[in-house]
Design an enzyme around this catalytic site. Structure first.
Site, short mmCIF file in Angstrom:
data_model
loop_
_atom_site.label_atom_id
_atom_site.label_comp_id
_atom_site.label_asym_id
_atom_site.label_seq_id
_atom_site.Cartn_x
_atom_site.Cartn_y
_atom_site.Cartn_z
N ASP A 477 0.93 -1.04 0.14
CA ASP A 477 0.07 0.14 0.08
C ASP A 477 1.07 1.17 0.16
OD1 ASP A 477 -1.63 1.92 0.53
OD2 ASP A 477 -2.80 1.00 1.97
N HIS A 478 0.80 1.95 -1.16
CA HIS A 478 1.56 3.12 -1.39
C HIS A 478 1.41 4.40 -0.24
CE1 HIS A 478 5.02 5.23 -2.90
NE2 HIS A 478 4.82 4.69 -4.25
N ARG A 479 0.15 4.20 0.42
CA ARG A 479 0.07 5.30 1.60
C ARG A 479 0.88 5.01 3.03
NH1 ARG A 479 -6.32 4.11 2.06
NH2 ARG A 479 -5.49 2.05 2.23
#
Length: 507
Positions: A477-479
């Site tokens: 998850d790039h968040r």
């Protein structure tokens, strides 16, 4: 039936299954009207959105009604089964006199009434949901004993027939005693009643899938001698009968290639092809619906990225062989070593052992590692969770992995074991593929996958050599992190695979 007699009957409703579940689908009844049941005896197999479980009845007595048919959805709180106490002579006599021998709802005239002391309800709810019972077998047992001339059921013969028909290696198919009153498992109540009424030579079919395929292909099961234990009819017997996968002219070279499709998908595809149907409709419910909802939510909410790298796994395989040679009584699996590497990597990069709370606008990092293991089962993809793996040594981790995946494939895991993961490990190499870009198991933040390990040319110290090579990938998850953290984690995992000494240095 008088009001007084009716008032003594006890109705068992579908219990609260927990985990927010509000309904269940009836898979198969394990008893029929007229059977005697004991307290906590499994009476029906149901499928929830989490798992397949046996539901035991908290009452003892004689079954007078079954509510619902296989394939029907039942809401929590609705009746499942009605039981009348055995010491209610008026009830038995009334039904025997009014129904007669030809009344399917009553007992045959002259039926000998079983007498036993009714035990109070135990309060146990579900097998696999905290009762004292062990995991129930997933295979169905055939009952071959017929009713005697007086209509009395030959319970001892039923038990012997049930045990004899079980595959070798089944918990009660290897000579282990079957408890008195243990239920005979059937696909549906009508088939069970038919066999009890004297059809001793009925075909032995314990799989609802085989029954459905036989109906769709127009095959008379009574004309087939099964190749399974005790003459059990398998899907392969139907294929051989109709010239299916085993003999459809696809080429000898493909005969040894395993069918890796889930059983439900393969059955639907094959049945549709044989029947010439234009469309196949598969209800999206139960475990399949839960999987679909979760994956759809993950794809909608998570901005996922996948990175990958090829690794030389020769050193890891050699390490595993050395461990198992040193302690042959406690062998470790390759998946356990990969799980151990993941634990070490998550301690170094805790950003990946996290989830995003969208409502609060927060990233929540977990100090405990609850490892999910993706497991393909006949009912779809499940991700059972091993809690607190950071506290386990490699041997304990290997044993827990083997036990958990076996329970997942048998359908005996309780719903609580399928939730709460913080990171997932996916061994898609078992399907014979090299790489994958999987969907993250929401609400987790990352997933590590490994492909098949095969011989490939590899440069070692400037010279070309044949090594055991695999591709590992990380979907994240790039968040929760940027590429530097994700790349650092994946490179650490790769280094441990190629040089297990790196793992030892960081344990």
């Amino acid at each position: 039936m008088t009001a007084a007699v009716r008032s003594t009957q006890q109705v068992f409703n579908l219990p609260d299954l927990g985990e927010g579940l509000t309904e269940a689908e009836i898979v198969a009844w394990r008893v029929a009207v007229g059977d005697v049941v004991e307290v906590d005896q499994p009476v029906v197999e149901v499928e929830t959105a989490k798992a397949v479980v046996d539901v035991p009845c908290p009452y003892a007595g004689r079954v007078v009604a079954l509510h619902g048919s296989p394939g029907e959805l039942r809401p929590v709180g609705q009746p499942l089964i009605t039981v009348a106490p055995l010491d209610d002579g008026a009830d038995d006599a009334g039904r025997a006199g009014a129904g007669g021998a030809d009344d399917p709802g009553g007992e045959p005239a002259g039926h000998a009434v079983y007498r036993e002391e009714e035990r109070a309800g135990s309060g146990n709810v579900l097998v696999g949901y905290g009762t004292g019972h062990g995991p129930a077998g997933r295979r169905r047992r055939r009952v071959g004993a017929a009713r005697a001339g007086t209509g009395r059921r030959a319970a001892a013969d039923d038990t012997a027939a049930s045990t004899a028909a079980l595959p070798e290696g089944h918990p009660t198919g290897t000579g282990a005693p079957v408890p008195t009153g243990a239920p005979a498992v059937v696909g549906d109540a009508s088939a069970y009643r038919s066999r009890l009424d004297g059809e001793l030579d009925a075909p032995l079919v314990i799989s609802p899938l085989v029954r459905r395929l036989a109906r769709e292909r127009g095959i008379d099961l009574s004309a087939i001698r099964g190749s399974g234990p005790g003459g059990m009819i398998r899907r392969a017997d139907l294929d051989a009968r109709t010239g299916g996968p085993a003999g459809d002219g696809r080429g000898a070279g493909l005969a040894a290639v395993p069918d890796l499709r889930p059983a439900a998908t393969a059955a639907a595809t094959d049945a549709g092809a044989d029947a010439g149907a234009d469309e196949i409709v598969i209800p999206l419910r139960g475990v399949r619906k839960t999987i679909a909802d979760k994956l759809s939510r993950s794809r909608r909410e998570i901005p996922e990225v996948t990175i990958w790298v090829d690794v030389d796994a020769t050193g890891l395989l050699a390490t595993r062989a050395a461990i198992n040679a040193a302690q042959p009584d406690r062998p470790v699996s390759l998946l356990a070593l990969l799980a151990r590497i993941c634990v070490a990597g998550l301690r170094r990069y805790p950003q990946l052992n996290a989830r995003v709370d969208g409502e609060r606008g927060e990233i929540v990092q977990s100090g405990r590692i609850h490892l999910g293991i993706a497991a393909q089962t006949e009912r779809g993809l499940l991700v059972p969770v091993l809690a607190d793996v950071q506290r386990m040594d490699t041997g304990a981790l290997s044993a827990a992995l083997a036990e958990t995946t076996a329970q997942a494939r048998a359908g005996t895991l309780p719903p609580a074991r399928l939730t709460g993961g913080t990171f997932t490990l996916n061994n898609y190499g078992v399907f014979g593929v090299d790489g994958s870009t999987p969907i993250i198991n929401h609400p987790e933040a990352a997933l590590l996958g490994i492909g098949r390990i095969v011989d490939k040319p590899w440069v070692v110290d400037g010279a070309l050599a044949v090594r055991k090579v695999a591709e590992i990938s990380l979907t994240f998850d790039h968040r929760v992190c940027d590429g530097g953290v994700a790349g650092g984690f994946l490179r650490f995992v790769a280094d441990c695979v190629e040089s297990p000494a790196v793992l030892i240095a960081n344990v």
